[in-house]
Design a protein around this motif. Structure first.
Motif, PDB file in Angstrom:
ATOM      1  N   TRP A 314       0.805  -1.222   0.000  1.00  0.00           N
ATOM      2  CA  TRP A 314       0.000   0.000   0.000  1.00  0.00           C
ATOM      3  C   TRP A 314       0.836   1.269   0.000  1.00  0.00           C
ATOM      4  CZ3 TRP A 314      -4.489   2.547  -0.309  1.00  0.00           C
ATOM      5  CH2 TRP A 314      -4.657   3.720   0.405  1.00  0.00           C
ATOM      6  N   GLN A 315       1.751   1.411   0.967  1.00  0.00           N
ATOM      7  CA  GLN A 315       2.451   2.679   1.147  1.00  0.00           C
ATOM      8  C   GLN A 315       3.348   3.014  -0.048  1.00  0.00           C
ATOM      9  OE1 GLN A 315       1.659   4.599   3.812  1.00  0.00           O
ATOM     10  NE2 GLN A 315       2.795   6.216   2.766  1.00  0.00           N
ATOM     11  N   LYS A 316       4.071   2.025  -0.539  1.00  0.00           N
ATOM     12  CA  LYS A 316       4.954   2.277  -1.679  1.00  0.00           C
ATOM     13  C   LYS A 316       4.149   2.619  -2.927  1.00  0.00           C
ATOM     14  CE  LYS A 316       8.911  -0.479  -0.140  1.00  0.00           C
ATOM     15  NZ  LYS A 316       9.806  -1.620  -0.456  1.00  0.00           N
ATOM     16  N   ALA A 317       3.003   2.001  -3.088  1.00  0.00           N
ATOM     17  CA  ALA A 317       2.160   2.307  -4.240  1.00  0.00           C
ATOM     18  C   ALA A 317       1.646   3.742  -4.167  1.00  0.00           C
ATOM     19  CB  ALA A 317       0.993   1.327  -4.305  1.00  0.00           C
ATOM     20  N   VAL A 318       1.310   4.199  -2.979  1.00  0.00           N
ATOM     21  CA  VAL A 318       0.827   5.575  -2.802  1.00  0.00           C
ATOM     22  C   VAL A 318       1.911   6.577  -3.168  1.00  0.00           C
ATOM     23  CG1 VAL A 318       0.134   7.259  -1.056  1.00  0.00           C
ATOM     24  CG2 VAL A 318      -0.938   5.011  -1.092  1.00  0.00           C
ATOM     25  N   VAL A 319       3.118   6.365  -2.661  1.00  0.00           N
ATOM     26  CA  VAL A 319       4.218   7.292  -2.952  1.00  0.00           C
ATOM     27  C   VAL A 319       4.574   7.256  -4.436  1.00  0.00           C
ATOM     28  CG1 VAL A 319       6.624   7.840  -2.445  1.00  0.00           C
ATOM     29  CG2 VAL A 319       5.110   7.113  -0.609  1.00  0.00           C
ATOM     30  N   ALA A 320       4.529   6.050  -5.024  1.00  0.00           N
ATOM     31  CA  ALA A 320       4.834   5.928  -6.450  1.00  0.00           C
ATOM     32  C   ALA A 320       3.824   6.702  -7.295  1.00  0.00           C
ATOM     33  CB  ALA A 320       4.849   4.460  -6.855  1.00  0.00           C
ATOM     34  N   LEU A 321       2.549   6.639  -6.925  1.00  0.00           N
ATOM     35  CA  LEU A 321       1.534   7.381  -7.678  1.00  0.00           C
ATOM     36  C   LEU A 321       1.701   8.881  -7.485  1.00  0.00           C
ATOM     37  CD1 LEU A 321      -0.958   7.488  -9.448  1.00  0.00           C
ATOM     38  CD2 LEU A 321      -2.359   7.270  -7.386  1.00  0.00           C
ATOM     39  N   ALA A 322       2.034   9.313  -6.261  1.00  0.00           N
ATOM     40  CA  ALA A 322       2.258  10.737  -6.023  1.00  0.00           C
ATOM     41  C   ALA A 322       3.410  11.255  -6.879  1.00  0.00           C
ATOM     42  CB  ALA A 322       2.541  10.982  -4.546  1.00  0.00           C
ATOM     43  N   ASN A 323       4.468  10.463  -6.973  1.00  0.00           N
ATOM     44  CA  ASN A 323       5.608  10.852  -7.805  1.00  0.00           C
ATOM     45  C   ASN A 323       5.228  10.861  -9.286  1.00  0.00           C
ATOM     46  OD1 ASN A 323       8.175  11.575  -8.533  1.00  0.00           O
ATOM     47  ND2 ASN A 323       9.103   9.584  -8.109  1.00  0.00           N
ATOM     48  N   LYS A 324       4.469   9.862  -9.719  1.00  0.00           N
ATOM     49  CA  LYS A 324       4.043   9.800 -11.118  1.00  0.00           C
ATOM     50  C   LYS A 324       3.138  10.989 -11.454  1.00  0.00           C
ATOM     51  CE  LYS A 324       3.044   5.899 -13.187  1.00  0.00           C
ATOM     52  NZ  LYS A 324       3.803   5.959 -14.476  1.00  0.00           N
ATOM     53  N   ASN A 325       2.218  11.320 -10.546  1.00  0.00           N
ATOM     54  CA  ASN A 325       1.342  12.471 -10.781  1.00  0.00           C
ATOM     55  C   ASN A 325       2.143  13.763 -10.899  1.00  0.00           C
ATOM     56  OD1 ASN A 325      -1.076  11.119 -10.930  1.00  0.00           O
ATOM     57  ND2 ASN A 325      -1.604  11.414  -8.782  1.00  0.00           N
ATOM     58  N   ALA A 326       3.165  13.904 -10.062  1.00  0.00           N
ATOM     59  CA  ALA A 326       4.006  15.104 -10.135  1.00  0.00           C
ATOM     60  C   ALA A 326       4.704  15.189 -11.496  1.00  0.00           C
ATOM     61  CB  ALA A 326       5.033  15.094  -9.004  1.00  0.00           C
ATOM     62  N   ARG A 327       5.192  14.066 -11.995  1.00  0.00           N
ATOM     63  CA  ARG A 327       5.869  14.059 -13.297  1.00  0.00           C
ATOM     64  C   ARG A 327       4.891  14.359 -14.436  1.00  0.00           C
ATOM     65  NH1 ARG A 327      10.690   9.676 -13.540  1.00  0.00           N
ATOM     66  NH2 ARG A 327      11.475   9.863 -11.419  1.00  0.00           N
ATOM     67  N   ILE A 328       3.690  13.814 -14.333  1.00  0.00           N
ATOM     68  CA  ILE A 328       2.695  14.071 -15.371  1.00  0.00           C
ATOM     69  C   ILE A 328       2.293  15.545 -15.372  1.00  0.00           C
ATOM     70  CG2 ILE A 328       0.347  13.539 -16.155  1.00  0.00           C
ATOM     71  CD1 ILE A 328       0.721  10.722 -15.070  1.00  0.00           C
ATOM     72  N   VAL A 329       2.114  16.108 -14.188  1.00  0.00           N
ATOM     73  CA  VAL A 329       1.774  17.534 -14.097  1.00  0.00           C
ATOM     74  C   VAL A 329       2.863  18.379 -14.736  1.00  0.00           C
ATOM     75  CG1 VAL A 329       1.515  19.459 -12.484  1.00  0.00           C
ATOM     76  CG2 VAL A 329       0.264  17.347 -12.107  1.00  0.00           C
ATOM     77  N   TRP A 330       4.128  18.023 -14.482  1.00  0.00           N
ATOM     78  CA  TRP A 330       5.213  18.782 -15.114  1.00  0.00           C
ATOM     79  C   TRP A 330       5.128  18.685 -16.636  1.00  0.00           C
ATOM     80  CZ3 TRP A 330       8.980  17.356 -18.534  1.00  0.00           C
ATOM     81  CH2 TRP A 330       9.953  18.324 -18.822  1.00  0.00           C
ATOM     82  N   ALA A 331       4.886  17.492 -17.164  1.00  0.00           N
ATOM     83  CA  ALA A 331       4.799  17.312 -18.621  1.00  0.00           C
ATOM     84  C   ALA A 331       3.648  18.117 -19.213  1.00  0.00           C
ATOM     85  CB  ALA A 331       4.645  15.835 -18.959  1.00  0.00           C
ATOM     86  N   LEU A 332       2.516  18.159 -18.487  1.00  0.00           N
ATOM     87  CA  LEU A 332       1.357  18.898 -18.987  1.00  0.00           C
ATOM     88  C   LEU A 332       1.604  20.398 -19.006  1.00  0.00           C
ATOM     89  CD1 LEU A 332      -1.595  17.035 -17.193  1.00  0.00           C
ATOM     90  CD2 LEU A 332      -0.813  16.737 -19.542  1.00  0.00           C
ATOM     91  N   LEU A 333       2.181  20.916 -17.917  1.00  0.00           N
ATOM     92  CA  LEU A 333       2.274  22.365 -17.753  1.00  0.00           C
ATOM     93  C   LEU A 333       3.572  22.951 -18.296  1.00  0.00           C
ATOM     94  CD1 LEU A 333       0.685  22.742 -14.215  1.00  0.00           C
ATOM     95  CD2 LEU A 333      -0.401  22.622 -16.455  1.00  0.00           C
ATOM     96  N   ALA A 334       4.626  22.159 -18.376  1.00  0.00           N
ATOM     97  CA  ALA A 334       5.886  22.677 -18.917  1.00  0.00           C
ATOM     98  C   ALA A 334       5.935  22.558 -20.435  1.00  0.00           C
ATOM     99  CB  ALA A 334       7.069  21.936 -18.299  1.00  0.00           C
ATOM    100  N   LYS A 335       5.278  21.531 -20.974  1.00  0.00           N
ATOM    101  CA  LYS A 335       5.329  21.301 -22.415  1.00  0.00           C
ATOM    102  C   LYS A 335       4.009  21.586 -23.119  1.00  0.00           C
ATOM    103  CE  LYS A 335       8.994  17.813 -22.168  1.00  0.00           C
ATOM    104  NZ  LYS A 335       9.428  16.464 -22.605  1.00  0.00           N
ATOM    105  N   GLY A 336       2.987  21.962 -22.342  1.00  0.00           N
ATOM    106  CA  GLY A 336       1.704  22.295 -22.942  1.00  0.00           C
ATOM    107  C   GLY A 336       0.984  21.115 -23.557  1.00  0.00           C
TER     108      GLY A 336
END
Length: 360
Positions: A314-336
Protein backbone atom coordinates in the motif's frame (compact mmCIF):
# COMPACT_ATOMS: atom_id res chain seq x y z
CA UNK A 1 29.05 52.19 -5.32
CA UNK A 2 30.00 51.85 -9.00
CA UNK A 3 32.57 49.15 -8.12
CA UNK A 4 29.95 46.84 -6.58
CA UNK A 5 28.99 43.85 -8.73
CA UNK A 6 27.36 41.51 -6.20
CA UNK A 7 25.51 42.09 -2.93
CA UNK A 8 24.43 39.61 -0.28
CA UNK A 9 21.49 40.74 1.86
CA UNK A 10 20.33 39.28 5.17
CA UNK A 11 16.74 40.44 5.62
CA UNK A 12 15.15 41.19 8.97
CA UNK A 13 12.21 43.22 10.29
CA UNK A 14 14.12 46.22 11.60
CA UNK A 15 17.74 45.97 10.42
CA UNK A 16 19.00 44.67 7.06
CA UNK A 17 22.63 43.55 6.73
CA UNK A 18 24.38 44.02 3.38
CA UNK A 19 27.67 42.57 2.13
CA UNK A 20 28.89 44.01 -1.18
CA UNK A 21 31.90 42.92 -3.26
CA UNK A 22 33.49 44.03 -6.53
CA UNK A 23 34.37 41.96 -9.59
CA UNK A 24 37.48 40.53 -7.91
CA UNK A 25 35.62 39.51 -4.76
CA UNK A 26 37.04 42.34 -2.61
CA UNK A 27 34.68 43.54 0.08
CA UNK A 28 33.47 47.05 -0.72
CA UNK A 29 30.76 47.47 1.92
CA UNK A 30 29.59 45.43 4.90
CA UNK A 31 27.13 47.23 7.14
CA UNK A 32 23.70 47.15 8.73
CA UNK A 33 20.98 49.43 7.36
CA UNK A 34 17.61 50.36 8.85
CA UNK A 35 14.81 48.78 6.85
CA UNK A 36 13.50 52.18 5.73
CA UNK A 37 16.93 53.12 4.27
CA UNK A 38 17.63 49.86 2.46
CA UNK A 39 15.71 50.76 -0.69
CA UNK A 40 17.45 54.16 -0.94
CA UNK A 41 20.84 52.42 -0.64
CA UNK A 42 19.94 49.92 -3.39
CA UNK A 43 18.93 52.70 -5.78
CA UNK A 44 22.58 53.83 -5.83
CA UNK A 45 23.81 50.43 -7.06
CA UNK A 46 24.84 50.13 -10.72
CA UNK A 47 22.22 48.79 -13.11
CA UNK A 48 22.25 44.99 -13.45
CA UNK A 49 24.04 44.48 -10.11
CA UNK A 50 23.31 41.07 -8.60
CA UNK A 51 21.49 41.40 -5.27
CA UNK A 52 20.98 38.05 -3.57
CA UNK A 53 18.72 37.41 -0.60
CA UNK A 54 17.81 34.31 1.35
CA UNK A 55 14.29 33.08 0.56
CA UNK A 56 12.36 34.08 3.68
CA UNK A 57 9.47 36.28 4.80
CA UNK A 58 9.35 39.45 2.68
CA UNK A 59 12.04 38.25 0.26
CA UNK A 60 9.70 38.03 -2.74
CA UNK A 61 8.45 41.57 -2.09
CA UNK A 62 11.98 42.98 -1.95
CA UNK A 63 13.03 41.02 -5.04
CA UNK A 64 10.16 42.47 -7.07
CA UNK A 65 10.94 45.96 -5.79
CA UNK A 66 14.66 45.74 -6.57
CA UNK A 67 13.98 44.38 -10.05
CA UNK A 68 11.91 47.49 -10.59
CA UNK A 69 15.10 49.49 -9.91
CA UNK A 70 16.89 47.65 -12.73
CA UNK A 71 18.83 45.31 -10.41
CA UNK A 72 19.28 41.55 -10.81
CA UNK A 73 17.52 40.44 -7.61
CA UNK A 74 17.67 36.71 -6.85
CA UNK A 75 16.61 34.46 -3.99
CA UNK A 76 18.75 31.65 -2.55
CA UNK A 77 17.31 28.76 -0.53
CA UNK A 78 18.52 28.75 3.06
CA UNK A 79 20.05 25.26 2.96
CA UNK A 80 22.27 26.37 0.05
CA UNK A 81 23.65 29.28 2.09
CA UNK A 82 24.77 27.42 5.21
CA UNK A 83 27.79 25.64 3.62
CA UNK A 84 29.27 29.02 2.61
CA UNK A 85 29.24 30.53 6.10
CA UNK A 86 32.92 30.73 6.98
CA UNK A 87 32.32 30.64 10.74
CA UNK A 88 30.24 27.46 10.49
CA UNK A 89 27.10 26.70 12.47
CA UNK A 90 28.54 28.21 15.64
CA UNK A 91 29.17 31.60 14.03
CA UNK A 92 25.71 32.50 12.82
CA UNK A 93 24.97 36.23 12.86
CA UNK A 94 23.62 38.80 10.40
CA UNK A 95 27.03 39.83 9.06
CA UNK A 96 28.21 36.24 8.50
CA UNK A 97 24.89 35.31 6.89
CA UNK A 98 25.05 38.24 4.45
CA UNK A 99 28.62 37.27 3.50
CA UNK A 100 27.56 33.64 2.99
CA UNK A 101 24.62 34.69 0.79
CA UNK A 102 26.94 36.85 -1.29
CA UNK A 103 29.40 33.99 -1.70
CA UNK A 104 26.69 31.44 -2.54
CA UNK A 105 25.16 33.71 -5.19
CA UNK A 106 28.53 33.93 -6.97
CA UNK A 107 28.79 30.17 -7.52
CA UNK A 108 28.18 29.28 -11.20
CA UNK A 109 26.22 26.14 -10.29
CA UNK A 110 23.90 27.83 -7.80
CA UNK A 111 20.15 27.31 -8.21
CA UNK A 112 17.89 30.22 -7.34
CA UNK A 113 14.30 30.41 -6.13
CA UNK A 114 11.92 31.94 -8.71
CA UNK A 115 10.35 35.17 -7.51
CA UNK A 116 6.63 34.81 -6.90
CA UNK A 117 4.09 37.30 -8.19
CA UNK A 118 1.69 39.08 -5.82
CA UNK A 119 -1.15 36.93 -7.21
CA UNK A 120 0.73 33.73 -6.32
CA UNK A 121 1.43 34.95 -2.80
CA UNK A 122 -2.20 36.01 -2.33
CA UNK A 123 -3.46 32.57 -3.35
CA UNK A 124 -0.95 30.83 -1.11
CA UNK A 125 -2.13 33.04 1.75
CA UNK A 126 -5.60 31.50 1.33
CA UNK A 127 -4.09 28.01 1.46
CA UNK A 128 -2.10 28.85 4.60
CA UNK A 129 -5.13 30.38 6.31
CA UNK A 130 -7.19 27.32 5.47
CA UNK A 131 -4.57 25.04 7.04
CA UNK A 132 -4.59 27.22 10.15
CA UNK A 133 -8.39 27.09 10.37
CA UNK A 134 -8.25 23.29 10.05
CA UNK A 135 -5.82 23.05 12.96
CA UNK A 136 -7.98 25.38 15.04
CA UNK A 137 -11.06 23.28 14.20
CA UNK A 138 -9.35 20.09 15.35
CA UNK A 139 -8.25 21.80 18.57
CA UNK A 140 -11.78 23.10 19.18
CA UNK A 141 -13.36 19.67 18.63
CA UNK A 142 -10.87 17.97 20.95
CA UNK A 143 -11.41 20.63 23.60
CA UNK A 144 -15.19 20.15 23.52
CA UNK A 145 -14.86 16.36 23.67
CA UNK A 146 -12.44 16.60 26.59
CA UNK A 147 -14.73 18.87 28.60
CA UNK A 148 -17.73 16.60 27.98
CA UNK A 149 -15.70 13.59 29.11
CA UNK A 150 -15.33 15.23 32.54
CA UNK A 151 -19.10 14.74 32.93
CA UNK A 152 -18.97 11.20 31.45
CA UNK A 153 -20.58 12.29 28.19
CA UNK A 154 -18.65 10.45 25.49
CA UNK A 155 -19.11 10.59 21.72
CA UNK A 156 -17.70 8.37 19.01
CA UNK A 157 -14.32 9.46 17.64
CA UNK A 158 -15.81 11.32 14.71
CA UNK A 159 -16.46 15.05 14.27
CA UNK A 160 -19.73 14.18 12.55
CA UNK A 161 -20.98 12.27 15.62
CA UNK A 162 -20.18 15.23 17.84
CA UNK A 163 -21.80 17.66 15.41
CA UNK A 164 -25.05 15.68 15.34
CA UNK A 165 -25.29 15.07 19.09
CA UNK A 166 -23.81 18.15 20.74
CA UNK A 167 -26.93 20.33 20.44
CA UNK A 168 -29.11 17.64 22.01
CA UNK A 169 -26.68 17.19 24.91
CA UNK A 170 -26.69 20.91 25.64
CA UNK A 171 -30.49 20.98 25.62
CA UNK A 172 -30.90 17.82 27.71
CA UNK A 173 -31.79 18.82 31.27
CA UNK A 174 -31.45 15.26 32.58
CA UNK A 175 -27.63 15.20 32.42
CA UNK A 176 -25.39 16.70 35.10
CA UNK A 177 -24.03 19.60 33.05
CA UNK A 178 -24.12 22.80 35.15
CA UNK A 179 -25.57 25.89 33.54
CA UNK A 180 -22.21 27.66 33.28
CA UNK A 181 -20.72 24.62 31.54
CA UNK A 182 -23.59 24.58 29.06
CA UNK A 183 -22.95 28.22 28.20
CA UNK A 184 -19.22 27.62 27.78
CA UNK A 185 -19.76 24.59 25.56
CA UNK A 186 -22.31 26.49 23.51
CA UNK A 187 -19.69 29.20 22.87
CA UNK A 188 -17.26 26.47 21.83
CA UNK A 189 -19.88 25.08 19.43
CA UNK A 190 -20.40 28.54 17.91
CA UNK A 191 -16.62 28.91 17.51
CA UNK A 192 -16.57 25.56 15.70
CA UNK A 193 -19.31 26.73 13.34
CA UNK A 194 -17.38 29.96 12.70
CA UNK A 195 -14.25 28.01 11.77
CA UNK A 196 -16.29 25.84 9.39
CA UNK A 197 -17.54 29.02 7.68
CA UNK A 198 -13.97 30.31 7.29
CA UNK A 199 -12.85 27.01 5.76
CA UNK A 200 -15.81 27.02 3.37
CA UNK A 201 -14.92 30.58 2.31
CA UNK A 202 -11.34 29.52 1.54
CA UNK A 203 -12.64 26.52 -0.41
CA UNK A 204 -14.81 28.80 -2.55
CA UNK A 205 -11.84 31.01 -3.45
CA UNK A 206 -9.63 28.03 -4.28
CA UNK A 207 -12.35 26.45 -6.43
CA UNK A 208 -12.82 29.74 -8.27
CA UNK A 209 -9.08 29.85 -8.98
CA UNK A 210 -9.10 26.36 -10.47
CA UNK A 211 -12.06 27.22 -12.70
CA UNK A 212 -10.40 30.39 -14.02
CA UNK A 213 -6.80 29.13 -14.37
CA UNK A 214 -5.98 26.89 -17.33
CA UNK A 215 -2.92 25.36 -15.68
CA UNK A 216 -4.82 24.43 -12.52
CA UNK A 217 -7.68 23.08 -14.62
CA UNK A 218 -5.25 20.85 -16.56
CA UNK A 219 -3.61 19.51 -13.38
CA UNK A 220 -6.98 18.70 -11.79
CA UNK A 221 -7.73 16.13 -14.52
CA UNK A 222 -5.44 13.54 -12.93
CA UNK A 223 -6.76 10.91 -10.53
CA UNK A 224 -5.37 11.85 -7.11
CA UNK A 225 -5.14 15.58 -7.81
CA UNK A 226 -8.18 17.58 -6.80
CA UNK A 227 -8.85 21.33 -6.86
CA UNK A 228 -6.90 21.92 -3.65
CA UNK A 229 -3.73 20.21 -4.91
CA UNK A 230 -3.99 21.71 -8.41
CA UNK A 231 -4.38 25.22 -7.03
CA UNK A 232 -1.48 24.81 -4.58
CA UNK A 233 0.83 23.41 -7.27
CA UNK A 234 0.20 26.27 -9.70
CA UNK A 235 0.43 28.95 -7.01
CA UNK A 236 3.65 27.57 -5.52
CA UNK A 237 5.59 26.67 -8.66
CA UNK A 238 4.37 29.26 -11.16
CA UNK A 239 6.63 28.51 -14.13
CA UNK A 240 7.09 24.74 -14.44
CA UNK A 241 9.77 25.22 -17.09
CA UNK A 242 12.27 26.03 -14.33
CA UNK A 243 12.61 22.25 -13.92
CA UNK A 244 14.39 20.48 -16.77
CA UNK A 245 12.31 17.30 -16.46
CA UNK A 246 9.63 15.61 -14.40
CA UNK A 247 12.16 13.65 -12.36
CA UNK A 248 13.72 16.86 -11.12
CA UNK A 249 10.28 18.21 -10.19
CA UNK A 250 9.48 15.03 -8.23
CA UNK A 251 12.83 15.26 -6.48
CA UNK A 252 12.17 18.92 -5.62
CA UNK A 253 8.93 17.83 -3.94
CA UNK A 254 10.81 15.28 -1.82
CA UNK A 255 9.21 12.23 -3.48
CA UNK A 256 12.46 10.76 -4.82
CA UNK A 257 14.33 8.07 -2.82
CA UNK A 258 17.44 8.84 -0.82
CA UNK A 259 20.70 7.52 -2.22
CA UNK A 260 23.67 6.00 -0.45
CA UNK A 261 25.53 4.83 -3.54
CA UNK A 262 29.23 4.22 -3.97
CA UNK A 263 31.58 2.21 -6.16
CA UNK A 264 29.02 1.80 -8.90
CA UNK A 265 26.52 0.15 -6.53
CA UNK A 266 23.18 1.94 -6.28
CA UNK A 267 21.48 1.83 -2.89
CA UNK A 268 18.09 3.57 -2.59
CA UNK A 269 16.29 4.32 0.65
CA UNK A 270 13.21 6.19 1.82
CA UNK A 271 11.97 9.36 0.19
CA UNK A 272 13.99 12.50 0.93
CA UNK A 273 10.94 14.49 2.16
CA UNK A 274 12.59 17.71 1.02
CA UNK A 275 10.83 20.68 -0.47
CA UNK A 276 7.36 21.97 0.33
CA UNK A 277 5.68 19.82 3.00
CA UNK A 278 2.23 21.15 2.09
CA UNK A 279 2.47 20.15 -1.57
CA UNK A 280 3.89 16.75 -0.75
CA UNK A 281 1.13 16.10 1.80
CA UNK A 282 -1.59 17.03 -0.69
CA UNK A 283 -0.10 14.75 -3.36
CA UNK A 284 0.22 11.84 -0.92
CA UNK A 285 -3.32 12.24 0.43
CA UNK A 286 -4.74 12.46 -3.07
CA UNK A 287 -2.76 9.41 -4.14
CA UNK A 288 -4.23 7.41 -1.23
CA UNK A 289 -7.73 8.09 -2.50
CA UNK A 290 -6.76 7.13 -6.06
CA UNK A 291 -5.08 3.88 -4.96
CA UNK A 292 -8.14 2.84 -2.95
CA UNK A 293 -10.40 3.19 -6.00
CA UNK A 294 -7.95 2.03 -8.69
CA UNK A 295 -9.71 -1.32 -9.13
CA UNK A 296 -12.88 0.51 -10.23
CA UNK A 297 -11.19 2.21 -13.20
CA UNK A 298 -9.87 0.77 -16.45
CA UNK A 299 -7.29 3.36 -17.59
CA UNK A 300 -3.60 2.45 -17.93
CA UNK A 301 -2.49 4.19 -14.73
CA UNK A 302 -5.15 2.45 -12.66
CA UNK A 303 -4.22 -0.95 -14.12
CA UNK A 304 -0.58 -0.22 -13.28
CA UNK A 305 -1.62 0.77 -9.75
CA UNK A 306 -3.50 -2.49 -9.14
CA UNK A 307 -0.45 -4.52 -10.19
CA UNK A 308 1.91 -2.32 -8.18
CA UNK A 309 -0.27 -2.58 -5.09
CA UNK A 310 -0.15 -6.35 -5.23
CA UNK A 311 3.62 -6.34 -5.75
CA UNK A 312 5.02 -3.73 -3.32
CA UNK A 313 2.20 -2.95 -0.90
CA UNK A 314 0.00 0.00 0.00
CA UNK A 315 2.45 2.68 1.15
CA UNK A 316 4.95 2.28 -1.68
CA UNK A 317 2.16 2.31 -4.24
CA UNK A 318 0.83 5.57 -2.80
CA UNK A 319 4.22 7.29 -2.95
CA UNK A 320 4.83 5.93 -6.45
CA UNK A 321 1.53 7.38 -7.68
CA UNK A 322 2.26 10.74 -6.02
CA UNK A 323 5.61 10.85 -7.81
CA UNK A 324 4.04 9.80 -11.12
CA UNK A 325 1.34 12.47 -10.78
CA UNK A 326 4.01 15.10 -10.13
CA UNK A 327 5.87 14.06 -13.30
CA UNK A 328 2.70 14.07 -15.37
CA UNK A 329 1.77 17.53 -14.10
CA UNK A 330 5.21 18.78 -15.11
CA UNK A 331 4.80 17.31 -18.62
CA UNK A 332 1.36 18.90 -18.99
CA UNK A 333 2.27 22.37 -17.75
CA UNK A 334 5.89 22.68 -18.92
CA UNK A 335 5.33 21.30 -22.41
CA UNK A 336 1.70 22.29 -22.94
CA UNK A 337 0.52 18.75 -23.55
CA UNK A 338 -3.03 17.42 -23.21
CA UNK A 339 -3.64 14.73 -20.61
CA UNK A 340 -4.43 11.34 -22.10
CA UNK A 341 -5.37 8.68 -19.49
CA UNK A 342 -4.68 5.92 -22.06
CA UNK A 343 -1.19 7.14 -22.90
CA UNK A 344 1.58 4.53 -22.70
CA UNK A 345 5.08 5.90 -22.19
CA UNK A 346 7.83 4.30 -24.27
CA UNK A 347 11.55 4.62 -23.67
CA UNK A 348 13.37 6.34 -26.56
CA UNK A 349 15.58 3.31 -27.10
CA UNK A 350 12.53 1.08 -27.60
CA UNK A 351 11.17 3.09 -30.52
CA UNK A 352 12.26 1.79 -33.89
CA UNK A 353 14.02 4.32 -36.07
CA UNK A 354 11.95 5.66 -38.96
CA UNK A 355 13.78 5.24 -42.30
CA UNK A 356 14.68 8.44 -44.12
CA UNK A 357 13.25 7.08 -47.40
CA UNK A 358 10.07 5.04 -47.36
CA UNK A 359 10.19 1.88 -49.53
CA UNK A 360 8.25 1.96 -52.77
Amino acid sequence: MNEITRVGVDLAKGVIQVHAVDATGRVVAAKALPADRFAAWCVQLPAGCLVAMEACGGAHHWARKLRGYGLDARLVAGHFVTPYRMAGKGGKNDANDAAAICEAAGRPHMRFVPVKTPAQQALLAIHRLREGYKEDRTTCINRICGLLTEFVIVFAQSPEALRLGLADVLEDASNELPGIARLALQEGRLHWIELECHIASCDERITAHVRSDEQAKAAAQLAGIGPMTASALVATVGDFKQFKNGAQFGSWLGLAPRQNSSGGKTVLGRTTKRGDDYLRTLLIQGAKSAVMTAHKRSDKISQWLVQLLARVGWQKAVVALANKNARIVWALLAKGRVFDPKHVSVKPGDVAAIPAVMPA
